[in-house]
Design an enzyme around this catalytic site. Sequence first.
Site, PDB file in Angstrom:
ATOM      1  CB  ALA A  34     -20.621   7.569  26.803  1.00 31.23           C
ATOM      2  N   GLY A  37     -18.241   3.671  23.250  1.00 27.80           N
ATOM      3  CA  GLY A  37     -18.906   2.497  23.806  1.00 27.80           C
ATOM      4  C   GLY A  37     -20.238   2.207  23.134  1.00 27.80           C
ATOM      5  CG  ASP A  38     -23.556   5.018  23.152  1.00 22.07           C
ATOM      6  OD1 ASP A  38     -23.645   4.294  24.167  1.00 22.07           O
ATOM      7  OD2 ASP A  38     -23.930   6.202  23.119  1.00 22.07           O
ATOM      8  CB  ALA A  39     -19.658   2.934  18.018  1.00 22.35           C
ATOM      9  CD  GLU A  42     -26.191   0.805  16.301  1.00 17.65           C
ATOM     10  OE1 GLU A  42     -27.018   0.668  15.398  1.00 17.65           O
ATOM     11  OE2 GLU A  42     -25.873   1.902  16.776  1.00 17.65           O
TER      12      GLU A  42
END
Length: 107
Positions: A34, A37-39, A42
């Site tokens: 996660a 994945g967030d990076a 974004e």
Amino acid sequence: MEQGIDLGKVSGSLRECFGTSARDIREYSGLTLAYIGDAVYELIVRTFLVESENSQVSRMTHEASRLVNAGTQARLIEAVQDILTEEEASVQDGPGSPQKCHHIQSL
């Protein structure tokens, strides 16, 4: 035709620079995936904003903040749920996934 960047070489160079080695992504916890994945998400949103409006950085930052949040990401997961592989769905719903730990983080 102009050649693009060889991501394999870049990745290898960065690993050498940072003194790390490649690992099987299936070894990572749901929370680690996660985080990565967030990076990635974004970066995709920021790229989309630059391509679509290329306006003042402060405006794009505000818009990115509106789009890069847990609520929007949850709606996107729901939208792509039907196209996830069994393995992808198991990581998303598995032990240590952010959804299952959210109540602990918000205490």
